[in-house]
Design a protein around this motif. Structure first.
Motif, PDB file in Angstrom:
ATOM      1  N   GLU A   1       0.832  -1.204   0.000  1.00 29.65           N
ATOM      2  CA  GLU A   1       0.000   0.000   0.000  1.00 29.65           C
ATOM      3  C   GLU A   1       0.871   1.259   0.000  1.00 29.65           C
ATOM      4  O   GLU A   1       0.577   2.230  -0.683  1.00 29.65           O
ATOM      5  CB  GLU A   1      -0.904   0.020   1.238  1.00 29.65           C
ATOM      6  N   LYS A   2       1.982   1.196   0.778  1.00 31.34           N
ATOM      7  CA  LYS A   2       2.883   2.344   0.867  1.00 31.34           C
ATOM      8  C   LYS A   2       3.553   2.606  -0.489  1.00 31.34           C
ATOM      9  O   LYS A   2       3.660   3.749  -0.931  1.00 31.34           O
ATOM     10  CB  LYS A   2       3.937   2.078   1.940  1.00 31.34           C
TER      11      LYS A   2
ATOM     12  N   LEU B   1       1.154   4.298  -2.758  1.00 27.02           N
ATOM     13  CA  LEU B   1       1.023   5.718  -2.398  1.00 27.02           C
ATOM     14  C   LEU B   1       2.198   6.522  -2.927  1.00 27.02           C
ATOM     15  O   LEU B   1       2.027   7.630  -3.439  1.00 27.02           O
ATOM     16  CB  LEU B   1       0.964   5.863  -0.882  1.00 27.02           C
ATOM     17  N   GLU B   2       3.406   5.949  -2.799  1.00 22.88           N
ATOM     18  CA  GLU B   2       4.606   6.643  -3.277  1.00 22.88           C
ATOM     19  C   GLU B   2       4.521   6.860  -4.793  1.00 22.88           C
ATOM     20  O   GLU B   2       4.873   7.928  -5.294  1.00 22.88           O
ATOM     21  CB  GLU B   2       5.857   5.836  -2.916  1.00 22.88           C
TER      22      GLU B   2
ATOM     23  N   GLN C   1       1.731   6.991  -6.567  1.00 17.61           N
ATOM     24  CA  GLN C   1       0.676   7.991  -6.793  1.00 17.61           C
ATOM     25  C   GLN C   1       1.211   9.393  -6.593  1.00 17.61           C
ATOM     26  O   GLN C   1       0.956  10.291  -7.398  1.00 17.61           O
ATOM     27  CB  GLN C   1      -0.466   7.774  -5.800  1.00 17.61           C
ATOM     28  N   LEU C   2       1.966   9.565  -5.503  1.00 18.14           N
ATOM     29  CA  LEU C   2       2.510  10.877  -5.163  1.00 18.14           C
ATOM     30  C   LEU C   2       3.447  11.365  -6.267  1.00 18.14           C
ATOM     31  O   LEU C   2       3.390  12.523  -6.683  1.00 18.14           O
ATOM     32  CB  LEU C   2       3.251  10.773  -3.824  1.00 18.14           C
TER      33      LEU C   2
ATOM     34  N   ILE D   1       1.307  12.203  -9.431  1.00 19.92           N
ATOM     35  CA  ILE D   1       0.489  13.422  -9.296  1.00 19.92           C
ATOM     36  C   ILE D   1       1.374  14.665  -9.347  1.00 19.92           C
ATOM     37  O   ILE D   1       0.993  15.689  -9.923  1.00 19.92           O
ATOM     38  CB  ILE D   1      -0.365  13.347  -8.013  1.00 19.92           C
ATOM     39  N   LYS D   2       2.592  14.562  -8.787  1.00 17.63           N
ATOM     40  CA  LYS D   2       3.531  15.690  -8.852  1.00 17.63           C
ATOM     41  C   LYS D   2       3.882  15.986 -10.305  1.00 17.63           C
ATOM     42  O   LYS D   2       3.891  17.134 -10.733  1.00 17.63           O
ATOM     43  CB  LYS D   2       4.795  15.361  -8.065  1.00 17.63           C
TER      44      LYS D   2
ATOM     45  N   PHE E   1       0.716  17.388 -12.302  1.00 13.13           N
ATOM     46  CA  PHE E   1       0.371  18.762 -11.976  1.00 13.13           C
ATOM     47  C   PHE E   1       1.438  19.735 -12.482  1.00 13.13           C
ATOM     48  O   PHE E   1       1.109  20.817 -12.948  1.00 13.13           O
ATOM     49  CB  PHE E   1       0.167  18.917 -10.469  1.00 13.13           C
ATOM     50  N   THR E   2       2.701  19.335 -12.361  1.00 13.01           N
ATOM     51  CA  THR E   2       3.774  20.209 -12.832  1.00 13.01           C
ATOM     52  C   THR E   2       3.618  20.455 -14.333  1.00 13.01           C
ATOM     53  O   THR E   2       3.745  21.591 -14.811  1.00 13.01           O
ATOM     54  CB  THR E   2       5.149  19.575 -12.531  1.00 13.01           C
TER      55      THR E   2
ATOM     56  N   GLN F   1       0.814  20.130 -16.100  1.00 13.51           N
ATOM     57  CA  GLN F   1      -0.426  20.890 -16.307  1.00 13.51           C
ATOM     58  C   GLN F   1      -0.222  22.380 -16.025  1.00 13.51           C
ATOM     59  O   GLN F   1      -0.682  23.238 -16.767  1.00 13.51           O
ATOM     60  CB  GLN F   1      -1.476  20.333 -15.355  1.00 13.51           C
ATOM     61  N   LEU F   2       0.515  22.635 -14.951  1.00 12.58           N
ATOM     62  CA  LEU F   2       0.784  24.011 -14.537  1.00 12.58           C
ATOM     63  C   LEU F   2       1.631  24.722 -15.587  1.00 12.58           C
ATOM     64  O   LEU F   2       1.386  25.878 -15.927  1.00 12.58           O
ATOM     65  CB  LEU F   2       1.516  23.978 -13.186  1.00 12.58           C
TER      66      LEU F   2
ATOM     67  N   THR G   1      -0.549  25.612 -18.538  1.00 10.81           N
ATOM     68  CA  THR G   1      -1.457  26.723 -18.242  1.00 10.81           C
ATOM     69  C   THR G   1      -0.716  28.055 -18.236  1.00 10.81           C
ATOM     70  O   THR G   1      -1.238  29.084 -18.648  1.00 10.81           O
ATOM     71  CB  THR G   1      -2.131  26.515 -16.866  1.00 10.81           C
ATOM     72  N   GLN G   2       0.528  28.018 -17.746  1.00  9.45           N
ATOM     73  CA  GLN G   2       1.288  29.270 -17.625  1.00  9.45           C
ATOM     74  C   GLN G   2       1.811  29.772 -18.953  1.00  9.45           C
ATOM     75  O   GLN G   2       2.223  30.926 -19.068  1.00  9.45           O
ATOM     76  CB  GLN G   2       2.438  29.069 -16.629  1.00  9.45           C
TER      77      GLN G   2
ATOM     78  N   ILE H   1       6.050   1.657   9.764  1.00 10.75           N
ATOM     79  CA  ILE H   1       5.584   1.763   8.384  1.00 10.75           C
ATOM     80  C   ILE H   1       4.182   2.360   8.330  1.00 10.75           C
ATOM     81  O   ILE H   1       3.843   3.078   7.384  1.00 10.75           O
ATOM     82  CB  ILE H   1       5.712   0.402   7.660  1.00 10.75           C
TER      83      ILE H   1
ATOM     84  N   LYS I   1       3.230   5.587   6.234  1.00  8.46           N
ATOM     85  CA  LYS I   1       2.097   5.562   5.299  1.00  8.46           C
ATOM     86  C   LYS I   1       1.157   6.730   5.569  1.00  8.46           C
ATOM     87  O   LYS I   1       0.692   7.381   4.638  1.00  8.46           O
ATOM     88  CB  LYS I   1       1.366   4.220   5.437  1.00  8.46           C
TER      89      LYS I   1
ATOM     90  N   LEU J   1       2.597   9.832   4.172  1.00  5.94           N
ATOM     91  CA  LEU J   1       2.444   9.867   2.713  1.00  5.94           C
ATOM     92  C   LEU J   1       1.028  10.272   2.327  1.00  5.94           C
ATOM     93  O   LEU J   1       0.826  11.072   1.405  1.00  5.94           O
ATOM     94  CB  LEU J   1       2.736   8.490   2.126  1.00  5.94           C
ATOM     95  N   GLU J   2       0.041   9.716   3.042  1.00 10.99           N
ATOM     96  CA  GLU J   2      -1.358  10.044   2.758  1.00 10.99           C
ATOM     97  C   GLU J   2      -1.615  11.533   2.975  1.00 10.99           C
ATOM     98  O   GLU J   2      -2.292  12.181   2.173  1.00 10.99           O
ATOM     99  CB  GLU J   2      -2.284   9.210   3.650  1.00 10.99           C
TER     100      GLU J   2
ATOM    101  N   LEU K   1       0.036  13.479   0.165  1.00 15.91           N
ATOM    102  CA  LEU K   1      -0.738  13.330  -1.064  1.00 15.91           C
ATOM    103  C   LEU K   1      -1.949  14.256  -1.037  1.00 15.91           C
ATOM    104  O   LEU K   1      -2.248  14.935  -2.022  1.00 15.91           O
ATOM    105  CB  LEU K   1      -1.176  11.869  -1.203  1.00 15.91           C
TER     106      LEU K   1
ATOM    107  N   ILE L   1      -0.716  17.949  -1.330  1.00 15.80           N
ATOM    108  CA  ILE L   1      -0.212  18.314  -2.655  1.00 15.80           C
ATOM    109  C   ILE L   1      -1.364  18.449  -3.643  1.00 15.80           C
ATOM    110  O   ILE L   1      -1.356  19.331  -4.505  1.00 15.80           O
ATOM    111  CB  ILE L   1       0.872  17.304  -3.122  1.00 15.80           C
TER     112      ILE L   1
ATOM    113  N   PHE M   1      -1.970  22.044  -5.469  1.00 14.43           N
ATOM    114  CA  PHE M   1      -1.913  22.134  -6.932  1.00 14.43           C
ATOM    115  C   PHE M   1      -3.253  22.575  -7.504  1.00 14.43           C
ATOM    116  O   PHE M   1      -3.290  23.353  -8.446  1.00 14.43           O
ATOM    117  CB  PHE M   1      -1.485  20.793  -7.531  1.00 14.43           C
TER     118      PHE M   1
ATOM    119  N   LEU N   1      -3.547  25.830  -9.658  1.00 13.50           N
ATOM    120  CA  LEU N   1      -4.068  25.700 -11.025  1.00 13.50           C
ATOM    121  C   LEU N   1      -5.242  26.636 -11.233  1.00 13.50           C
ATOM    122  O   LEU N   1      -5.361  27.294 -12.273  1.00 13.50           O
ATOM    123  CB  LEU N   1      -4.499  24.244 -11.242  1.00 13.50           C
TER     124      LEU N   1
ATOM    125  N   THR O   1      -3.960  30.193 -11.631  1.00 11.22           N
ATOM    126  CA  THR O   1      -3.313  30.388 -12.925  1.00 11.22           C
ATOM    127  C   THR O   1      -4.343  30.505 -14.048  1.00 11.22           C
ATOM    128  O   THR O   1      -4.162  31.270 -14.992  1.00 11.22           O
ATOM    129  CB  THR O   1      -2.374  29.202 -13.233  1.00 11.22           C
ATOM    130  N   GLN O   2      -5.414  29.733 -13.923  1.00  5.69           N
ATOM    131  CA  GLN O   2      -6.416  29.711 -14.988  1.00  5.69           C
ATOM    132  C   GLN O   2      -7.306  30.956 -14.985  1.00  5.69           C
ATOM    133  O   GLN O   2      -7.989  31.230 -15.952  1.00  5.69           O
ATOM    134  CB  GLN O   2      -7.277  28.447 -14.859  1.00  5.69           C
TER     135      GLN O   2
END
Lengths: 187, 187
Positions: free
Chosen positions: A163-164, A167-168, A170-171, A174-175, A178-179, A181-182, A185-186, B160, B164, B167-168, B171, B174, B178, B182, B185-186
Motif C-alpha cells: 500500500e505504501k 502511495l509513493e 501515486q505521489l 500526481i507531482k 500537476f507540474t 499541467q501548470l 497553463t502558464q 511503516i 504511510k 504519505l497520505e 498526497l 499536494i 496544486f 491551477l 493560474t487559470q
C-alpha cells in the motif's frame, strides 16, 4: 485458496477475569479457506485483531466436522454452507446498533482468565430484549501463539508495504501531472 | 533509551551447512542502548534483518562485560566505547568494496547448521589479501525467537504505518495545493 468474506471494525464489550468490563473496538475478519486436496473441503476462519495493538490476535478455525458439534451444542438450524453469511448478518446487526445507548445486539468477548493470559475467550453475539439476554451465538476463540502472531504480522507488513509503495507511486505521478499541467497553463 | 548508529543494506556471503554458499543482501543495524537504572550502563545491539523476508532475524547484545571476553578472545586493542564506530568502519569498508569483482573486505554469515535452524551464526568481517583470508571480527549472533520476531515485526508495522500516514497527508496536501495553484493560474 482463501476468500475474505468480512473484515470490519466492530464495537465490543470485553470482560476478563478480575477486570472491569470495558467497551472497545476490534477488527473481526471472516474468511473461507478452500482446500482442493485431498478432498474438496472448506474451513471457516474467524479472526479478532486490533488495529492499534499489533500483538492482539484471537483465532478460530471451524471445519465442517467442527460445525456439526457446534450446531448440535448451540441448537443451530442451518447448515455449514449457510453459517458464514448468518454469522456476518449477526455482526452487521451489532454494527447497526452501535450508535444506540442501549444496543439491542451486542458483541462480547468474555474470558475466565485475566487480560493477556493465553487462555481461550468466547465471542458472543447477544441480543438484549426487555426480558433477558439472548445468546445467539458463542464461539470459542484461541489466543494466537507467538508463531501465529509472527505470521500474521509478517502478512500485515507485506500488505502495508504494498500500500505504501502504491502511495509513493501515486505521489510521484500526481507531482509530475500537476507540474506538466501548470507549465501548460502558464504558457 | 536507544540510539541507532547504523542501518544499511550490505552484501553478504551466506554459508549454511549442506547448502551451497550464496551472495545476498542483508540489513545490518547497530544500536546503542543506554540504561540509566540501576547504574549507567551501555549495551551494543547488532541486528541482521532482511527487508524481503520479514521472519529473518539475528540478534546480538554486547554488554561491557561481554566485550571484555570478546576483546580477550579476538585480540582486540580497543575499548568498548570505541568498538561501535570501529565495527561500523569495517561495515563501511565492506560496502565500499561491494561493486568489485574480488572485494577486499567481505561480510560473511556462517552457520554450522542447515538453513532456518535456530542455531547461532557467525557474522565475520573478512579481508582477503593475496596471501590469506584475515578475520577482522567474528560476532556470534542468535536467531530471533518467535517472541523476538513478533516484537520486531510489531515495531516495523508501527513505523511503516506512521510513514504511510505521512504519505497520505502529503498526497492530500499536494492535491489541494496544486488544485488551488491551477485555479489561480487559470483565472
Amino acid at each position: 485458496m482463501s476468500r475474505q468474506l468480512f473484515s470490519e471494525i466492530v464495537r465490543i464489550l470485553v470482560r476478563y477475569k478480575d477486570c472491569e468490563e470495558r467497551r472497545t473496538t476490534i477488527r473481526v475478519t471472516v474468511e473461507l479457506h478452500c482446500a482442493s486436496n485431498p478432498v474438496y473441503k472448506k474451513d471457516l476462519i474467524v479472526r479478532l485483531t486490533d488495529d492499534i495493538d499489533p500483538l492482539f490476535l484471537y483465532n478460530l478455525i471451524i471445519t465442517e466436522d467442527d460445525f456439526q458439534s457446534l450446531k448440535h451444542q448451540q441448537g443451530l438450524l442451518i447448515d455449514f454452507s449457510a453459517f458464514p453469511q448468518k454469522f456476518i448478518d449477526l455482526l452487521q446487526q451489532c454494527i447497526q446498533e452501535e450508535s444506540k445507548d442501549v444496543p439491542r445486539f451486542l458483541l462480547q468477548l468474555v474470558s475466565s482468565a485475566p487480560l493477556f493470559d493465553y487462555t481461550p475467550a468466547y465471542l458472543n453475539v447477544v441480543e438484549t430484549n426487555p426480558f433477558k439476554h439472548l445468546n445467539h451465538l458463542s464461539l470459542k476463540l484461541l489466543h494466537g501463539t507467538d508463531v501465529e502472531i509472527k505470521k500474521y504480522l509478517a502478512s500485515c507488513l507485506k500488505c502495508i508495504k504494498d500500500e505504501k509503495l502504491l502511495l509513493e507511486q501515486q505521489l510521484k505521478k500526481i507531482k509530475e501531472d500537476f507540474t506538466r499541467q501548470l507549465a501548460c497553463t502558464q504558457k
